[in-house]
Design a protein around this motif. Sequence first.
Motif, PDB file in Angstrom:
ATOM      1  N   TYR A  78       0.919  -1.187  -0.160  1.00  0.00           N
ATOM      2  CA  TYR A  78      -0.006  -0.064   0.098  1.00  0.00           C
ATOM      3  C   TYR A  78       0.967   1.263  -0.096  1.00  0.00           C
ATOM      4  CZ  TYR A  78      -4.412  -2.403   1.331  1.00  0.00           C
ATOM      5  OH  TYR A  78      -5.430  -3.475   1.500  1.00  0.00           O
ATOM      6  N   GLU A  79       1.886   1.235   0.908  1.00  0.00           N
ATOM      7  CA  GLU A  79       2.543   2.450   1.286  1.00  0.00           C
ATOM      8  C   GLU A  79       4.076   2.625   0.586  1.00  0.00           C
ATOM      9  OE1 GLU A  79       2.022   2.700   5.484  1.00  0.00           O
ATOM     10  OE2 GLU A  79      -0.212   2.655   5.243  1.00  0.00           O
ATOM     11  N   HIS A  80       4.436   1.881  -0.061  1.00  0.00           N
ATOM     12  CA  HIS A  80       5.702   1.813  -0.711  1.00  0.00           C
ATOM     13  C   HIS A  80       5.714   1.361  -2.133  1.00  0.00           C
ATOM     14  CE1 HIS A  80       7.417   3.038   3.323  1.00  0.00           C
ATOM     15  NE2 HIS A  80       6.972   2.141   3.732  1.00  0.00           N
ATOM     16  N   ARG A  81       5.350   0.168  -2.396  1.00  0.00           N
ATOM     17  CA  ARG A  81       5.647  -0.499  -3.624  1.00  0.00           C
ATOM     18  C   ARG A  81       4.587   0.176  -4.584  1.00  0.00           C
ATOM     19  NH1 ARG A  81       5.282  -6.844  -4.740  1.00  0.00           N
ATOM     20  NH2 ARG A  81       6.142  -6.762  -2.636  1.00  0.00           N
ATOM     21  N   TRP A  82       3.374   0.470  -3.997  1.00  0.00           N
ATOM     22  CA  TRP A  82       2.220   1.010  -4.812  1.00  0.00           C
ATOM     23  C   TRP A  82       2.064   2.410  -4.336  1.00  0.00           C
ATOM     24  CZ3 TRP A  82      -1.275  -3.398  -3.916  1.00  0.00           C
ATOM     25  CH2 TRP A  82      -1.083  -4.584  -4.714  1.00  0.00           C
ATOM     26  N   MET A  83       3.226   3.445  -4.033  1.00  0.00           N
ATOM     27  CA  MET A  83       3.203   4.844  -4.008  1.00  0.00           C
ATOM     28  C   MET A  83       4.533   5.233  -4.598  1.00  0.00           C
ATOM     29  SD  MET A  83       1.199   5.854  -0.573  1.00  0.00           S
ATOM     30  CE  MET A  83       0.962   7.698  -1.170  1.00  0.00           C
ATOM     31  N   THR A  84       4.571   6.451  -4.859  1.00  0.00           N
ATOM     32  CA  THR A  84       5.908   6.924  -5.684  1.00  0.00           C
ATOM     33  C   THR A  84       6.601   8.244  -4.819  1.00  0.00           C
ATOM     34  OG1 THR A  84       4.387   6.828  -7.565  1.00  0.00           O
ATOM     35  CG2 THR A  84       6.292   8.164  -7.739  1.00  0.00           C
ATOM     36  N   ASP A  85       7.753   7.861  -4.621  1.00  0.00           N
ATOM     37  CA  ASP A  85       8.706   9.005  -3.992  1.00  0.00           C
ATOM     38  C   ASP A  85      10.059   8.805  -4.745  1.00  0.00           C
ATOM     39  OD1 ASP A  85       9.994  10.506  -2.166  1.00  0.00           O
ATOM     40  OD2 ASP A  85       9.493   9.452  -0.496  1.00  0.00           O
ATOM     41  N   GLU A  86      10.252   9.833  -5.707  1.00  0.00           N
ATOM     42  CA  GLU A  86      11.357   9.743  -6.201  1.00  0.00           C
ATOM     43  C   GLU A  86      12.100  11.190  -6.194  1.00  0.00           C
ATOM     44  OE1 GLU A  86      11.578   8.355 -10.303  1.00  0.00           O
ATOM     45  OE2 GLU A  86      10.174   6.491  -9.928  1.00  0.00           O
ATOM     46  N   THR A  87      13.565  11.086  -6.124  1.00  0.00           N
ATOM     47  CA  THR A  87      14.290  12.293  -5.986  1.00  0.00           C
ATOM     48  C   THR A  87      15.450  12.103  -7.253  1.00  0.00           C
ATOM     49  OG1 THR A  87      14.295  12.507  -3.633  1.00  0.00           O
ATOM     50  CG2 THR A  87      16.034  13.616  -4.585  1.00  0.00           C
ATOM     51  N   HIS A  88      15.561  13.327  -7.941  1.00  0.00           N
ATOM     52  CA  HIS A  88      16.395  13.207  -9.259  1.00  0.00           C
ATOM     53  C   HIS A  88      17.286  14.591  -8.887  1.00  0.00           C
ATOM     54  CE1 HIS A  88      14.278  10.402 -11.791  1.00  0.00           C
ATOM     55  NE2 HIS A  88      13.260  10.595 -10.846  1.00  0.00           N
ATOM     56  N   ASN A  89      18.792  14.266  -9.336  1.00  0.00           N
ATOM     57  CA  ASN A  89      19.509  15.242  -9.286  1.00  0.00           C
ATOM     58  C   ASN A  89      19.704  15.942 -10.593  1.00  0.00           C
ATOM     59  OD1 ASN A  89      22.483  16.526  -9.697  1.00  0.00           O
ATOM     60  ND2 ASN A  89      22.197  16.261  -7.411  1.00  0.00           N
ATOM     61  N   LEU A  90      19.460  17.433 -10.633  1.00  0.00           N
ATOM     62  CA  LEU A  90      19.861  18.026 -11.968  1.00  0.00           C
ATOM     63  C   LEU A  90      20.915  17.733 -12.740  1.00  0.00           C
ATOM     64  CD1 LEU A  90      17.272  19.793 -12.481  1.00  0.00           C
ATOM     65  CD2 LEU A  90      18.422  21.772 -12.157  1.00  0.00           C
ATOM     66  N   SER A  91      22.007  17.206 -12.308  1.00  0.00           N
ATOM     67  CA  SER A  91      23.179  17.072 -12.933  1.00  0.00           C
ATOM     68  C   SER A  91      22.939  16.228 -14.100  1.00  0.00           C
ATOM     69  CB  SER A  91      24.305  16.748 -12.162  1.00  0.00           C
ATOM     70  OG  SER A  91      23.911  15.223 -11.480  1.00  0.00           O
ATOM     71  N   ALA A  92      21.998  15.469 -13.987  1.00  0.00           N
ATOM     72  CA  ALA A  92      21.716  14.293 -15.103  1.00  0.00           C
ATOM     73  C   ALA A  92      20.906  15.186 -16.177  1.00  0.00           C
ATOM     74  CB  ALA A  92      20.995  13.339 -14.678  1.00  0.00           C
ATOM     75  N   GLY A  93      20.669  16.473 -15.972  1.00  0.00           N
ATOM     76  CA  GLY A  93      19.651  16.799 -17.017  1.00  0.00           C
ATOM     77  C   GLY A  93      18.499  17.818 -16.427  1.00  0.00           C
ATOM     78  N   THR A  94      17.854  18.656 -17.349  1.00  0.00           N
ATOM     79  CA  THR A  94      16.798  19.456 -16.638  1.00  0.00           C
ATOM     80  C   THR A  94      15.322  19.100 -17.031  1.00  0.00           C
ATOM     81  OG1 THR A  94      17.167  20.834 -18.611  1.00  0.00           O
ATOM     82  CG2 THR A  94      18.300  21.544 -16.753  1.00  0.00           C
ATOM     83  N   GLN A  95      15.413  17.963 -17.782  1.00  0.00           N
ATOM     84  CA  GLN A  95      14.029  17.273 -17.938  1.00  0.00           C
ATOM     85  C   GLN A  95      14.234  16.081 -17.533  1.00  0.00           C
ATOM     86  OE1 GLN A  95      11.948  18.333 -21.755  1.00  0.00           O
ATOM     87  NE2 GLN A  95      11.276  15.995 -21.800  1.00  0.00           N
ATOM     88  N   PHE A  96      13.039  15.352 -16.971  1.00  0.00           N
ATOM     89  CA  PHE A  96      12.924  13.800 -16.415  1.00  0.00           C
ATOM     90  C   PHE A  96      11.494  13.585 -16.412  1.00  0.00           C
ATOM     91  CE2 PHE A  96      13.775  16.130 -12.858  1.00  0.00           C
ATOM     92  CZ  PHE A  96      12.762  15.416 -11.813  1.00  0.00           C
ATOM     93  N   THR A  97      11.466  12.422 -16.323  1.00  0.00           N
ATOM     94  CA  THR A  97      10.151  11.809 -16.172  1.00  0.00           C
ATOM     95  C   THR A  97      10.010  10.604 -15.220  1.00  0.00           C
ATOM     96  OG1 THR A  97       9.543  12.094 -18.572  1.00  0.00           O
ATOM     97  CG2 THR A  97       7.929  10.427 -17.549  1.00  0.00           C
TER      98      THR A  97
END
Length: 577
Positions: free
Chosen positions: A518-537
């Motif tokens: 319920y609370e981990h596999r089927w929910m979303t929490d992602e962090t992206h660093n901008l060094s890899a690019g200014t657009q991500f999905t």
Amino acid sequence: MQTLIAWVVCALVASVVSQEVLQNGGFESLDHWDCWSPIQCKIVTDSHSGAGAMEVHNRKKYWQGPSQYINVTRGTGYEVSAHIKLQNDRSIGHRVELQVEFEMTDGTHEYKRAASQEETRVDDGWVHLIGLFYVPNKDVRLTRIHYQGPEEGISFVVDDASVKRLPAGAAAADVSSEIDRLRRSNIVVHVTAGGNINHGQVSIRVVQKKKSFPFGTAVAAWAYNDASKTKYRDFIHQHYNWAVPENALKWDSIEPTRGHKNYQPGLNMIHGLKSHGEFGVSEIPPPPHVLNRIKVRGHNLVWSVDERVQSWIKALHGDELRKVVHDHIVETVNTFKGLVEHWDVNNENLHGQWYQHQLNDPNYNIELFRMTHAADPNVKLFLNDYNVVANSGSTNAYLQQGKQVKAANVGLYGLGAQCHFGEETNPDPAGIKQRLDTLAQVGVPIWATELDVVATDENKRADFYEHALTALYSHHAVEGILMWGFWDKAHWRHQQAALVVGDNLQLTAAGRRVLELYEHRWMTDETHNLSAGTQFTVRGFHGDYEVHVIYQGQERTNLKQTFTLGNAAHTVNINIS
């Protein structure tokens, strides 16, 4: 279909011993563990098991803790287990967790919380963290697991850590792909940064705060309305977004003796559930991601099974019986108008037709729907029955009944499938899918209204719940899933079906597995660093989101955004200056 059946067979017969990928999980030395400055680590004798454990102190940030690089396989699931004990705390409890960091070959990073526990304190002693994580189906260069969570200045001891690959087939690839297709959409993030901004010091966190998909439970009014049962209420408030009164709205509970009615237990409970997150029913505030008003199903207006019809009703006939039923439905629907989203109109009518027989009217069920719909055209009306998905005993009969009621145009919204699985019976995903496909031919949404499994071994029970939930959640016609209780002291099938046990509502292995879904596999929490690019999905589960911008370790609160993700992709534009 053949692929799904192959997976089921594989999952049932798999006997491969899971391979340990963590080294020195017993912490008998400092070997293989990194304790990067400023934290300091040493081996102590205050252990959970064995001769030693690792003490960690001089922490300056919440994310600082011992870590280890591990070798994992792309697209594969891993089970995590570890123990942690706080050495000091403050007036509030602390989150403790294991997080996994994936560094991709293109330099991007993803973070997944593998296991966690909220409100941990010194008095709790050794806390067992257990959970799962899945390796992204991408080119992963490095994978690192680390302890984190308590705020700065909090020291802790760790011991008995383990990361094991799940047996072959446990990932259920094609079921997972259906979940991805049905329950997730793209979040496209565009970032514009000024020339003075160092991209390597910018992180964008996309975090889901609330689920759209209904995950609910049956609620016992006698426990919920008892002021001493705060832990029972807290569990509901923290982990479910839908509820259904187990007995309080049934006619034999409201009016066991003619003319002596009591709607108050149901009203008190529903007002408590629906006010949760607005006024607060408990002294313990829920986590921020569950601050929502719980929605409620109405169960049920009439129950046609012979032994569930009150003796005073059985003495009635003809027009008098019709009038009593009509008046009960109109009064009950009006009493709870605006408080419930659904009504089960005539419960288990496949397995009991007392009213039809007493009135010698085979179409009386249609009349019950018609009068309910007239009383409240806005509430969603359901059939509700068993042996229609958990097994196939009544599936085809339910298909025909659903088609008949739908064709009558009396307000049928959906089919309730009770999903009570047999004792020590492992839910069969292929069979569940087949029966759901059959019922989907009615052309209305399906809700799993009363899910439970029974297994004395709590680890088997965890597997059983995961198989059932995954099969249901991955089906296109399923619109919501409600369990028929979770606490052994308020569950009709007792401890063998429970997620939590005892007066302290201790999580079982089954409870940990369900909450991980319920609370981990089927929910979303992602962090992206901008060094890899200014657009991500980000591929996100449907629900309410927040976007946080962190620059040089500090959040730019003025750039925080909120949005709701549905079936369509959502674009987030961020301008950092």
